[in-house]
Design an enzyme around this catalytic site. Structure first.
Site, PDB file in Angstrom:
ATOM      1  N   ARG A  28     -54.754  -9.926 -26.024  1.00  0.00           N
ATOM      2  CA  ARG A  28     -54.948  -8.476 -25.998  1.00  0.00           C
ATOM      3  C   ARG A  28     -55.430  -8.002 -24.635  1.00  0.00           C
ATOM      4  NH1 ARG A  28     -55.124 -10.469 -31.040  1.00  0.00           N
ATOM      5  NH2 ARG A  28     -54.849  -9.132 -32.870  1.00  0.00           N
ATOM      6  N   ARG A 124     -40.699 -17.705 -38.690  1.00  0.00           N
ATOM      7  CA  ARG A 124     -41.834 -16.944 -39.238  1.00  0.00           C
ATOM      8  C   ARG A 124     -41.416 -15.522 -39.620  1.00  0.00           C
ATOM      9  NH1 ARG A 124     -47.150 -18.233 -35.890  1.00  0.00           N
ATOM     10  NH2 ARG A 124     -48.046 -17.157 -37.696  1.00  0.00           N
ATOM     11  N   ASP A 319     -57.512 -19.279 -39.917  1.00  0.00           N
ATOM     12  CA  ASP A 319     -57.055 -20.410 -39.094  1.00  0.00           C
ATOM     13  C   ASP A 319     -57.911 -21.663 -39.291  1.00  0.00           C
ATOM     14  OD1 ASP A 319     -55.004 -18.870 -38.056  1.00  0.00           O
ATOM     15  OD2 ASP A 319     -56.202 -18.169 -36.359  1.00  0.00           O
TER      16      ASP A 319
END
Ligand code: S3P
Length: 432
Positions: A28, A124, A319
């Site tokens: 980001r 994905r 995660d």
């Protein structure tokens, strides 16, 4: 040829670790700084393959990213409307964050882009970003009836704000919408089913973009420019620290000090769960790194007990499930993980890979459609395990091997995706 590494068991881990930069925040920082007119210095950037995929894509869009000898970056963008059409296909590598966030950002630009990635990325799900972005007037097509990358993003005409109820809790989807919404002609409101990591919202505020939050609803007004900070210090990644939190907890005679760990509450599910399991964790020196909270953490060996992990907390530790499964194998009693079906669409199907690879060590793990059941403690033996080219799988089996009877890992090199020094750090900590 397969790359192989052998990890011997250890009788303890001791030392101090500087936790590498947060992967989510590193991506980001480059994207936002790339929209600024003024240069931004980024320290503690995660120099790993995923974040370099973002750098390379942003460079192809006309953003300058320079690196000094200490790895400190200087990002020079050309302003909020300053991205330019890339000459070639953009390659996101293995990075879902690069793929999905750039789909939002670039879908809103007045030029054509094609975005693709490696074999894992091309499997994905992308419909989750294409659906809301299409509602905003963005034209995206992709392989398999617009469900998979490569994605082709047409020159944007008018981007309109939307009100969107997200069907899955995903920071990548939320962020893709928010990035497109910056360029819209009206406000955008997003409601999440369960709050996901809020690094985009915090970084927007750092760049002078107001974000309104009410419960699980976020509202964003479009902007005409961003006001960049001169410097961003990226906190350490709690998802990388997680391997050491588990390792020190389950390996007797261990004590690790983890320096500069991001403790954003949307990411600290791992601390809550380990503490509930009985882990000996001390959080010290709490401070701020811009709008992100950080701390140092001391973790010592402890007797763990089984725990129940349900849907509500999953986004805060999404995660960390593979390494938590390792912790559960060393804990007394049953650990039940539910509501974790998102793990099936990560870099690999992590529920299946965890059951399969730890199973090779002799672990008995029940794999359910949305989670795992593990009865501990279990005795594990030496095995040859496969990473499935998934960095977090490679590191999780490494921790299991360190704590049990050693492991050989095929295709271990994928740790370069998020933690290139991972195996070197093990060598500095092992006590025999
Ligand atoms: C990320 C969000 C999560 C996480 C991934 C990084 C991000 O993915 O698993 O590693 O940077 O926004 P989802 O948004 O798909 O849950």
């Amino acid at each position: 040829m397969d790359q192989l590494i052998q990890i011997q068991k250890t009788s303890g881990l001791k030392g101090s670790i500087n936790i590498p930069g947060d992967k989510s925040i590193s991506h980001r920082s480059i994207m936002l700084a790339g929209l600024s007119e003024t240069p931004v210095t980024v320290t503690n950037f995660l120099h790993a393959a995923d974040c370099w995929s973002t750098i390379n894509c942003m460079r192809a869009l006309g953003v300058t990213v320079d690196q000094d000898k200490d790895g400190v970056l200087t990002v020079k963008g050309n302003g909020f409307y300053g991205l330019s059409e890339p000459n070639d296909i953009l390659d996101a590598g293995n990075s879902g964050t690069t793929t999905r966030l750039l789909t939002g950002l670039l879908g809103a630009q007045p030029f054509f882009t094609v975005l693709t990635g490696d074999a894992s990325i091309r499997k994905r799900p992308m419909a989750r970003v294409i659906t809301p972005l299409t509602q905003m007037g963005i034209k995206i097509t992709g392989r398999g009836q617009s469900r998979y990358a490569p994605l082709a993003l047409s020159q944007a005409e008018q981007v309109t704000g939307i009100t969107y109820n997200m069907p899955v809790a995903s920071a990548q989807v939320k962020s893709a919408i928010l990035l497109a919404a910056l360029y819209a002609n009206s406000s955008t409101t997003i409601t999440e089913p369960i709050p996901s990591r809020d690094h985009t919202e915090r970084m927007f505020e750092t760049f002078g973009i107001p974000v309104k939050k009410e419960g699980t609803t976020i509202t964003l007004e479009p902007v005409q420019k961003v006001t960049a900070p001169s410097r961003i210090d990226v906190p350490g990644d709690i998802s990388s620290a997680a391997f050491w939190l588990v390792a020190a907890s389950i390996i007797p005679n261990s004590e690790l000090e983890l320096i500069n760990v991001g403790i954003n509450p949307t990411r600290t599910g791992i601390l809550d769960v380990l503490q509930q399991m009985g882990a000996d964790i001390t959080i010290t020196n709490k401070r701020w790194s811009g709008k992100e909270p950080v701390a140092d953490i001391v973790v010592r060996s402890a007797k763990l007990k089984g725990v129940t992990i349900e849907a509500e907390i999953i986004p805060r530790l999404v995660d960390e499930i593979p390494v938590l499964a390792v912790a559960a194998l060393f804990a007394q009693g049953q650990t039940v993980i539910t509501g974790a079906e998102e793990l099936r669409v990560k870099e690999t199907d992590r529920l299946k890979a965890v059951a399969q690879e730890l199973g090779k060590m002799g672990a008995k793990i029940t794999e359910n459609p949305d989670g795992l059941v593990i009865n501990g403690p279990q005795k594990l033996s030496f095995a040859v395990c496969e990473s499935h080219h998934d960095h977090r799988m490679a590191m999780s089996v490494a921790i299991a091997g360190l704590a049990a009877a050693g492991v050989e890992i095929q295709n271990f090199d994928c740790v370069k995706i998020s933690y290139p020094d991972f195996f070197a750090v093990i060598d500095t900590l092992r006590q025999g």
